[in-house]
Design a protein around this motif. Sequence first.
Motif, short mmCIF file in Angstrom:
data_model
loop_
_atom_site.label_atom_id
_atom_site.label_comp_id
_atom_site.label_asym_id
_atom_site.label_seq_id
_atom_site.Cartn_x
_atom_site.Cartn_y
_atom_site.Cartn_z
N GLY A 293 1.03 -1.36 -0.06
CA GLY A 293 0.14 -0.25 0.20
C GLY A 293 0.84 1.05 0.23
O GLY A 293 0.09 1.68 0.00
N HIS A 294 2.55 1.53 -0.35
CA HIS A 294 2.70 2.33 0.08
C HIS A 294 2.79 2.89 -1.48
O HIS A 294 3.29 2.07 -2.91
N HIS A 295 3.71 4.15 -1.61
CA HIS A 295 3.55 5.06 -2.99
C HIS A 295 4.79 5.28 -2.94
O HIS A 295 5.19 5.75 -4.76
N ASP A 296 5.69 5.17 -2.46
CA ASP A 296 7.15 5.26 -2.90
C ASP A 296 7.32 4.65 -3.16
O ASP A 296 8.65 3.50 -2.92
N TRP A 297 7.02 3.78 -4.59
CA TRP A 297 7.92 2.45 -5.07
C TRP A 297 8.42 3.03 -6.51
O TRP A 297 8.24 4.28 -6.91
N GLU A 298 9.89 2.68 -6.98
CA GLU A 298 10.47 2.64 -8.13
C GLU A 298 10.16 1.37 -9.12
O GLU A 298 10.90 0.56 -8.41
N PRO A 299 10.24 1.42 -10.61
CA PRO A 299 11.20 0.56 -11.23
C PRO A 299 12.39 0.51 -10.97
O PRO A 299 12.99 1.15 -10.96
N THR A 300 12.89 -0.79 -11.01
CA THR A 300 14.33 -1.61 -11.25
C THR A 300 14.71 -2.52 -11.36
O THR A 300 13.89 -3.57 -10.93
N ASN A 301 15.81 -2.85 -12.13
CA ASN A 301 15.73 -4.03 -13.06
C ASN A 301 14.58 -4.98 -13.72
O ASN A 301 14.63 -6.07 -12.59
N HIS A 302 13.93 -4.66 -14.23
CA HIS A 302 12.56 -5.18 -14.24
C HIS A 302 11.49 -5.93 -12.87
O HIS A 302 10.68 -7.16 -13.05
N HIS A 303 11.43 -5.63 -11.99
CA HIS A 303 10.49 -5.30 -10.53
C HIS A 303 10.83 -4.08 -10.24
O HIS A 303 10.94 -2.81 -11.01
N PHE A 304 10.11 -4.06 -9.21
CA PHE A 304 10.31 -2.71 -8.32
C PHE A 304 10.63 -2.83 -6.71
O PHE A 304 10.72 -3.70 -6.48
N TRP A 305 10.90 -2.01 -6.43
CA TRP A 305 11.60 -1.28 -4.89
C TRP A 305 10.77 -0.28 -4.22
O TRP A 305 10.25 0.51 -4.83
N CYS A 306 10.51 -0.38 -3.26
CA CYS A 306 9.75 0.20 -2.51
C CYS A 306 10.64 0.73 -1.14
O CYS A 306 11.11 0.21 -0.38
N ALA A 307 10.87 2.38 -1.28
CA ALA A 307 11.83 2.58 -0.17
C ALA A 307 10.68 2.52 1.25
O ALA A 307 11.26 2.67 2.55
N ALA A 308 9.66 2.74 1.50
CA ALA A 308 9.06 2.55 3.01
C ALA A 308 9.23 1.12 3.16
O ALA A 308 9.57 0.84 4.48
N CYS A 309 8.73 0.26 2.56
CA CYS A 309 9.34 -1.38 2.96
C CYS A 309 10.55 -1.31 3.40
O CYS A 309 10.67 -1.67 4.33
N ALA A 310 11.14 -0.95 2.93
CA ALA A 310 13.11 -1.62 2.77
C ALA A 310 13.12 -0.54 4.41
O ALA A 310 14.21 -1.46 5.15
N ARG A 311 12.42 0.48 4.62
CA ARG A 311 12.32 0.82 6.59
C ARG A 311 11.80 -0.53 6.92
O ARG A 311 12.38 -0.45 8.45
#
Length: 85
Positions: A23-41
């Motif tokens: 449910g986080h909005h701060d995701w970014e595309p990377t290397n054919h998948h996605f990454w989320c800054a909020a999840c990384a915390r």
Amino acid sequence: MSQKERINLEDDYDRWQWTCPNGHHDWEPTNHHFWCAACARIPEVDASFDELRDQKTGRLYERDDVELHTPAGPYDSDLDGRGSA
């Protein structure tokens, strides 16, 4: 081939319509998948994922079911089926 959902990465409305699976909005595309800054915390959560959630419908879309666009053209031209500008 079914129609892909188009997401304009530079459009704020498009970006806020789509979230990571958590449910986080701060995701970014990377290397054919996605990454989320909020999840990384969050220590127990994997910040990399392969699906985006459409907030309008609640449906999850796999990476190859969406077309990510930038002003220069498709973000991942090999997944989107055409070359970038």
